[in-house]
Structures are given as C-alpha cells and as structure tokens.
Enzyme design. Structure first.
Site, mmCIF file in Angstrom:
data_model
loop_
_atom_site.group_PDB
_atom_site.id
_atom_site.type_symbol
_atom_site.label_atom_id
_atom_site.label_comp_id
_atom_site.label_asym_id
_atom_site.label_seq_id
_atom_site.Cartn_x
_atom_site.Cartn_y
_atom_site.Cartn_z
ATOM 1 C CG ASP A 488 -0.158 -0.134 2.530
ATOM 2 O OD1 ASP A 488 1.135 -0.608 2.589
ATOM 3 O OD2 ASP A 488 -0.675 0.603 3.494
ATOM 4 C CD GLU A 493 -1.053 0.555 6.829
ATOM 5 O OE1 GLU A 493 -1.902 -0.435 6.683
ATOM 6 O OE2 GLU A 493 -1.756 1.806 6.877
ATOM 7 C CD GLU A 789 -3.367 6.516 3.406
ATOM 8 O OE1 GLU A 789 -2.259 7.481 4.156
ATOM 9 O OE2 GLU A 789 -3.783 5.593 3.853
ATOM 10 C CG HIS A 807 -1.437 4.725 -0.099
ATOM 11 N ND1 HIS A 807 -0.573 5.071 1.126
ATOM 12 C CD2 HIS A 807 -2.411 4.102 0.394
ATOM 13 C CE1 HIS A 807 -0.942 4.115 1.951
ATOM 14 N NE2 HIS A 807 -2.127 3.498 1.895
HETATM 15 C C1 RAM Z 1 -5.022 1.801 4.861
HETATM 16 C C2 RAM Z 1 -3.959 1.108 4.018
HETATM 17 C C3 RAM Z 1 -4.606 0.610 2.797
HETATM 18 C C4 RAM Z 1 -6.095 0.445 2.952
HETATM 19 C C5 RAM Z 1 -6.484 0.182 4.348
HETATM 20 C C6 RAM Z 1 -7.932 -0.328 4.601
HETATM 21 O O1 RAM Z 1 -4.363 1.594 6.571
HETATM 22 O O2 RAM Z 1 -2.940 1.764 3.768
HETATM 23 O O3 RAM Z 1 -4.373 1.466 1.584
HETATM 24 O O4 RAM Z 1 -6.233 -0.514 2.095
HETATM 25 O O5 RAM Z 1 -6.276 0.933 5.201
#
Ligand code: RAM
Length: 932
Positions: A488, A493, A789, A807
């Site tokens: 991601d 993460e 993101e 992201h």
């Molecule tokens: C976030 C992640 C990811 C997503 C989930 C649900 O923390 O970075 O992009 O798929 O949550």
C-alpha cells in the site's frame, strides 16, 4: 528455407528472459514475430529444446521438438517434452511461418534453468547462528500503536549474525550454483564478492506456507583451491517490526539460514557445500538492522576479509542445526528486488529550524548511499521523510510505533568511506543529516531506488505537462510500492492490502510486466485464504495483521478487498491473455463467492423483523452486514471510518454482483459453462435485489454519494431504462461539488469511464483537469512526485497531514489515460485484437501511448492542429487492429499519403455516424484527415 524478413524474437520463458532456478514442470514460452511487412500473422511455429546449446544447434538428443504446429499462438505455448530435471539448464529456440508460408530462421537461442525440484535435492541443514531471540513487542491496540510516538528503544535490537564456511575446490570449476534462503533476510559473499545483485532475499512471502529459495550463478566467484562463503542475516519481514502496529516476530524470533553450493568441475564430477554444523558464526559492523526502523553500522567493527579463505575465524562460534518442514520451499518466481535506479541529491537545504536536509527531488522507496571522511567514532544520523512541514522544516509525518526510518553510521576513520544500509529501506524524498563531519555536499549522497525489477511496458504522454507529471507520479508510486509484494505504501505499513492492488492492477499492467510478480502474490493469497473462503484484507497475512482485523472489524475480509481474488487474476488475463492464471485461482475464487453468498444468505440486517416478506426474500442477495472498508477515504467523509460506515452497504452488494459477473465470464473462458450460467444467474438476482432495495423512481440511490452511483452504473446494477436517470444524478452530485470528485478507493477506478459511457465526457475531462482539491492535478500542482493516499494529504491551507504520500490506489486513473485519452485498447484479452480509439476532442492537442504487449509494441497516438487530425497506430505482427478515426469522412482520410482504399495492410473500412472504422493488420500506420 528461411524466406523474407520474418523473424521470431524476444523469447520469454515463464514471463522472464532466461530465468535461472525455476520449478515449473511445464514452463510456457512466448516470442514475438518480427516482420517489416504489413499484415503479418503467424500460421505455424516449431519449438526445439535441448539440454545443451550444441545439441540444440545440431538438432540431436532433443528434449522436445514440437514439430511444425499449425497455430497462430505465440504466447504461453506450453513445454510438452521429456520430464525436466533439477539443476539442468535447457536451451530453446523457435521458428515461425506466416500466412504466406514464408518461414523464418531459427531464433537466437534462449534458456531457462531448473531449480531444485525434489525435497531430496536438498542436502543442506537449516542452521541457526548463536543469537539472542528477537525481542517480542507488546501487542498494542491499533489506536495505541498509532499514537505511540516515542522513538524506538533500539537497545533491544540485536547485531546481525555473520556466518562463514571454508571449502576447497579440487580443480577448475565449470559451473557453480548457490541455492539459498533464510529466516530473515540475507546476503551472501564468496571470496569477498557479493553473490548476485538482488536485494532483501528471500523477499516477503507468507513464510509459514511459501518460502522462496534463490538460485545464483556463482561460477565466476569460486576458484580452484581454497574458498570461503559467508552470509549476513537480518530480521527482515520474518522477525522484524512490520505492519501498521509495528510488531516484531511475525513468523519467528530466531534467524536461520539454508544454503547449498553446488560445484561442477571441468571433468563433470560434482561437489556440494552445504549449510551444516561446520559453519561458524559471529557478529560484525551491523549493530542492528530492522526493515522498518533502520540500520546502525559501526564501521570500526568491520571484519576485513571475513569471506576470504584465510580469515582467522578461530574465535567464531559454532552454529546449531535446526529442523523445519521444507514443504513450503519454492523456487523464487518473478523478477527479484534490485536497485533499479540511483538518484542524485538535488539540493541541500538548511531549514528554518537549522536542520540540514537533503532533497532527492522525488519520493522513493530505497536507501541513501553516503560518502564521508572524518574521525573514527563520528556518528552520523540519516532520518527519512516524504515531506517537509508547512514551514519547510523536516517532518516525520508518519505516526506510530517503529516508524522511525533512521539509519546511523559510525565512522571507521582515516580513508574516505561509503555507507549504504543493507537490510532496510525507507519511503522518502528528504533526508535529515546530523553529525556529518564537514559540509554536507549533495555530490556525496545518492538515493538507491529499490523495486521488484520488472520490465517497463508502457508510457503515456500528452500536450499537458501536468498530466504527464501525473503519469510519472503513477509510475513512481508503482515502482516504489511493487517491492517484493504489491504494497500500500513504503513507509507506514508496507502491507499487501488486497483492495489497493485490486483497484490498481489494470494500470499496473500497462506500466510494467506484472504477470509473474502478481501471480506469485496470488499464490500466497490462495494459501492464506481461510477455510471458510474469506480472503484476508492483506497478503501476507501475518499475526499482527490478523490481530488488527479481528479487533477492529471482527473478521478477516472486506468487500472490495477480498474480491481481489477474482479481480486481480481477471486483470492479468485481460492484459496478458494468460488463461492459466484463471485456471490456477478458479477454486479460491469459487470459495470466496461462496463465502459471500453464505454471508448474504445467513446474516440479516438489524431491521429484518420489521420487513415484509418481499423485502425479507431479497435480503439474501444483499451483502449488508458486517464491517467493510466501503468506498474507503471518500473525501467528504469526516474520517476513514466515517467513509467506511457511510458507504459500506451499497459497496458490498455492488462487489458481490461484480465478482459474480466476473466469475461467470471466467467460467466461460475455462469452458465451465454450467458454472458460468450459475454465476450469471446469481448476478442477475443480486442486481435485481440491489435496485429494488436502493433505487428510487427518480434515479437516486438511497446511498446518495458519487461512488455508489459509479459502482451501480459500472456494474450494471440498475435496470437499463433507469441508467440515464442514475447517470444524471451522478452528474448532478459532481456539479454540486464544484466539478470535483467525491469518490473513494473502490469507485474511483470507474468514475471517468462511467461518465464517458453515459454521455458525460465533458464532465470526465473537467474532473481530470480539475486543480482544486480533491483532484489529481491538485496534488500535481502542490508538487507531488508520487500519488498520495488522501487527496488532501497537504490541505489547501498548506497543512501537512500524517497520511502517506505514496499510495498507488488513486493512480488507477492511469488505465483510463492509456485507454481513453490516448485510445490504446484491446478487443481481445492479451491484445491479440487491438482497438485504437483516440479522443481527439478532449481538449488536448496531442496524446500518445506506447505499450509493449506480449505480441510486440502497440502505439496509439494522435495530434490535432486546427481541424487537421493525425492518428498514428502501430499494430504488432500476429495481431489485428481496428482504428477508429473520430469525425472523419472516409474519402478524406489518407494513410501515409495514400487514399484508404489503396493503402497496404488495410483489411476493410467502414463509414459510421461518428467517423471511420478501419480494420487492419500489423504495421505502422499514419492517418491524416480534416475533421468533418
Ligand atoms: C490503510 C492502508 C490501505 C487500505 C486499508 C484499508 O491503512 O494503507 O491503503 O487498503 O487501510
């Protein structure tokens, strides 16, 4: 006899160029036809395989001769020769005939080499160096882990183990192969030289079920006489601190190594050197190395020559043998992680706070290489971040436990020295340097970009520099998040979230050849699928991930995430025409849909008892219970959780319908026609229930937000007669929002397509060219070098958030740019039939896309000067294409100065209301005309 200019080239075995160490028992071959002539088609091929180049060239003792096969297939032709043997290298070549019976020469010779196929091939023992077990972190709730802002207590981290063994080669070595893997990550040296050029082996997989070993050709490193082999180990993903909560020991708390060095002498005799109790261990200059936290090196502790044969290891400790089930051991599949690029430092900044910060000009995943000269014991700290704060100061914006991204180097002193960490990587653009002796000069620093080293296959370019930057940002987010697994993000993460790759897969397959990379990840996904059919939210699905899912959501899967099991293989099939990927994952797909069906049928919403019988009956086709991420990160939501709660219901049922429809198509491709009927009937019932439950007579949906409309239209969830009205509602919502999108993760891939399909092309382009937040170009204008993101990761007032700046999910618009703006499309999976359909009236003056399909290069390009339109199309041999020339009159169209009816390679053409449709064979074409 070879005639003409026909040629077969670009030979691939299992999607790779000359792979070494694979374990497929029936590998598949692909090649490209090369022909100067227009309209070239393959009519037949012949493949030959032998276990030596001489035999192949002499056509003797062949392992396989396919004979002349009448077939137009030039991709994924399966080996059908004698059984393949461990360790052997096989050489192959191919020749082709075209439809005129012209015959090519034999291609150049390509090869592949088998790895170790049987358990008995492994003579080595797992060994474990003397070590303190990796300290296990307390389990924190997600909230606690994310709020934990204390820097890591690095005193709990351990030095990296060094292992070494000496051996002698009794004569000249003609072939040497090293097969190796580890619990942790490893690097090998033989006689002072690194084995191979891959990084972070054995990479990140679901270790307890799928552990890759790597094969290295080390013939040049082993010498006649005394030799030494050595390895360094680090915690890696196996024992290091990983994931959102930053927990250690996800797969174990002890590092281990397994290796087997096989020598073949000139006289063909063999010798094997294995990991066993004769290996000795120690520690060295790597004080600690954690894949997330960073690495600390004390160069004063470098053990010079520790992988040379005469190094004195008398003070080293013995290792112990360990026993592990070897059934999950597989050959590395797909391109390994490598340093794929090196970037210079763009500038050195002194921030308002007085910090020294290097700017590499680009957000990446990787590490810094630093040159330095200074007194022994000087300690330099490198801290990494993707952003500066609104005042221009260094900011580690990523919150949570073990999100330090900090490397420390202690100088040896004397000579100039170079530091580059071995076993960690960071997501960054800026590096804060502290403790550097002397002036921090940009030329002393470079950034090494780490990525799974896939072939780049696509490019897009147009007359708007901002859109070109957007395309670059998408590429960068792909490059830096496809690092062993589809991640991601590379800082917070680094997790294989299934939803993220589900939305990005089609775009990724334009940009790079992702077939082997994603197939490997899908194999892990299939192994991680739960017995009840649930597909986890992330793969690999390690302990800490499971803990978070269970405590946060009460289960392991979510709509739009678990559906990756169907959507990703489908995207691969579409892009590459690989039927096997559908076959291989068919069962997991069926299990997933079955899980969703059972959930829909058995779990009823809270107000079930107040429903009448008709309503009750339809509930079993609605997936309307449980936690889902919904249209994750919908901009108007007040928080991620808010967007999940608001949108989850229509999103879940939409994906249930979509996956059932895809599975029906997949079953058809596989010839399982009764399954296909079953899933299409299921899809029909879900769609009916959806519209009865959520659609009002005026075309509004009860979940009145953009994403719900997008999904309903894209997945045909509302009856045909209502679609126009539903599209109007979507358009209204967008206009009311100031022509800005309000879509989250799972709907944004379809937003612009849906608008185009329902006659709202202008609105689609308004969204594309929008520069106010939220929009793609807002980010670009704010200086983004990757995809963010959240659309407002930097707020309009300049506030920098703690979201990730890398992201790829929202970069899924790349697929639309290739298909719609440049017009490079397929009419058949794998581009056997191509469609070139440019949008010459989109407001740009030119656009073009190039894509290296398995058949060869496809180009779709156009330009507009006043009323004059030029369309360039390249159609590779062994495919055919249709070119749509918008608003053209056939009598005005010229192809390379020739009237259409005289141009070579054109099979037919047709005047339609919207232009001219030209059906053509392979070749390079240039159409010109004036808009009608
Ligand atoms: C976030 C992640 C990811 C997503 C989930 C649900 O923390 O970075 O992009 O798929 O949550």
């Amino acid at each position: 006899m070879a005639t003409g200019d026909l040629e077969a080239g670009q030979l691939l075995c299992e999607s790779m160029v000359n792979p070494v160490g694979i374990d497929m028992l029936a590998p598949r071959f692909s090649w490209q036809l090369k022909s100067e002539r227009r309209g070239g088609l393959q009519a037949a091929y012949r493949i030959m395989v032998a276990d030596s180049e001489e035999n192949l060239l002499r056509c003797t003792d062949l392992c396989w001769d396919s004979g002349k096969v009448q077939s137009d297939e030039s991709v994924f032709c399966t080996y059908e020769g004698e059984p393949l043997t461990s360790r052997k290298r096989y050489y192959w070549r191919v020749k082709v005939w075209d439809q005129t019976e012209a015959e090519s020469d034999w291609s150049t010779v390509a090869y592949w080499e088998m790895g170790l196929l049987q358990r008995e091939d492994w003579k080595a023992l797992w060994i474990e160096p003397k070590q303190e077990p990796v300290a296990e972190d307390p389990i924190l709730s997600l909230r606690e882990a994310l709020q934990c802002d204390n820097p890591t207590d690095t005193s709990v981290l351990h030095p990296c183990p060094y292992l070494r063994k000496t051996f002698s080669a009794s004569s000249a070595v003609r072939k040497a192969r090293l097969y190796a893997t580890a619990h942790g990550v490893y690097v090998f040296e033989i006689n002072g030289q690194k084995a191979g050029n891959q990084e972070l082996a054995p990479e990140f997989t679901s270790y307890d079920r799928y552990l890759q070993y790597q094969t290295y050709d080390v013939t040049d490193l082993v010498k006649n006489g005394e030799n030494a082999i050595g390895a360094i180990l680090a915690d890696g993903w196996y024992a290091g601190r990983i994931g959102l909560a930053g927990n250690s020991c996800q797969y174990g708390d002890k590092l281990g190594l397994l290796f087997q060095l096989e020598l073949e002498y000139e006289d063909r005799t063999q010798e094997i050197i294995v990991s066993d109790q004769q290996v000795k261990c120690s520690t060295g200059h790597l004080i600690y190395s954690d894949i997330f936290i960073g690495e600390k090196v004390d160069a004063r502790l470098i053990k010079d020559g520790w992988t040379l044969p005469d190094y004195d290891d008398s003070a080293w400790d013995p290792v112990s043998a360990a026993h592990f089930d070897m059934s999950g051991l597989v050959a590395h599949y797909g391109e390994p992680v490598r340093v794929v690029e090196t970037l210079p430092a763009v500038r050195v900044i002194t921030t308002p706070k007085g910090e020294t910060v290097i700017d590499f000009g680009q957000v990446i995943a990787g590490r810094v290489s630093m040159r330095v000269e200074g007194p022994a014991g000087t300690e330099i700290t490198l801290e990494h971040s993707e952003v500066l704060d609104e005042h221009g100061n260094f900011l580690n914006n990523i919150k949570g436990r073990h999100k330090d991204q900090k490397d420390i180097y202690i100088l040896r002193g004397g000579e100039p020295e170079t530091f580059e960490p071995l076993f960690t990587f960071h997501g960054f653009r800026y590096v804060k340097v502290s403790g550097y002796p002397g002036v921090v000069l940009p030329e002393r620093f470079t950034a090494a970009v780490l990525s799974s080293d896939m072939r780049y296959t696509g490019s897009f370019e147009c007359s708007d520099a901002r859109i070109n930057r957007l395309q670059m940002n998408i590429m960068w987010s792909q490059k830096t998040n496809m690092l062993s697994i589809p991640m991601d993000c590379p800082q917070r993460e680094r997790a294989g979230w299934t939803g993220d790759i589900q939305v990005f897969a089609p775009t990724s397959a334009f940009n790079m050849d992702v077939l082997a990379f994603l197939t490997r990840w899908l194999r892990n996904l299939a192994l991680e699928q739960l017995p009840n059919g649930e597909v986890p939210n992330g793969v690999p699905y390690h302990k800490s991930f499971i803990h978070i899912d269970h405590t946060l959501m009460g289960k392991d899967s979510s709509a739009g995430w678990g559906d990756a099991v169907i959507i990703v293989p489908w995207a691969l099939y579409e892009a590459y025409g690989d039927v096997k990927v559908l076959e291989e994952f068919y069962e997991p797909m069926v299990k997933w849909i079955d899980y969703v069906r059972r959930t829909a049928e058995n779990e009823m919403p809270d107000n079930f008892d107040q429903m009448d019988d008709v309503q009750k009956e339809r509930q079993k086709y609605l997936w309307n219970t449980g936690y889902h991420f919904g249209d994750w990160l919908m901009p108007s939501a007040s928080s991620p959780q808010d967007s999940a709660i608001k949108t989850k219901e229509p999103v879940a049922t939409s994906f249930y319908a979509y996956s059932a429809a895809l599975l029906s198509k997949i079953a058809d491709v596989l010839g399982k026609h009764s399954d296909a009927e079953y899933y299409s009937d299921l899809n029909r019932r879900i769609r009916k229930a959806f519209s009865e439950q959520y659609l009002q007579y005026d075309g509004t949906l009860s979940a009145h937000f953009q994403g719900a409309y997008v999904l309903a239209l894209q997945f045909d969830l509302v009856p045909e007669e209502a679609r126009g009205k539903v599209a109007e509602q979507l358009a209204r919502l967008i206009e009311e929002n100031g022509c800005r999108l309000d879509t989250g993760f799972v709907s944004v891939p379809f937003l612009l397509d849906v608008l185009c399909k329902y006659g709202k092309r202008d609105l689609a382009y308004k969204l594309l060219f929008q520069t106010e937040c939220p929009s793609w170009l807002y980010e670009v204008e704010r200086g983004a070098t990757t995809i963010w993101e959240a659309w407002d990761a930097i707020k309009p007032d300049g506030t920098v958030s703690s979201m990730s700046f890398n992201h790829y999910a929202f970069g899924c618009v790349g697929d639309w740019l290739y298909r719609e703006v440049a017009g490079l499309r397929k009419e058949q999976a794998g581009y056997k039939k191509i469609r070139i359909q440019p949008d010459v009236e989109c407001g740009l003056s030119h656009a073009s896309a190039k894509y290296e399909s398995r058949y060869g290069t496809i180009v779709s390009g156009w330009s507009k000067q006043g009323r004059r339109i030029t369309v360039t199309a390249i159609i590779p041999p062994n495919t055919t294409g249709t070119v749509i020339l918008p608003n053209a009159m056939h009598e005005n169209v010229k192809e390379s100065e020739m009237p259409l009816n005289e141009a070579l390679g054109i099979l037919s053409y047709r005047q339609t209301n919207s232009g001219v449709s030209v059906h053509l064979g392979s070749g390079s074409y240039r159409f010109t005309y004036d808009l009608a």
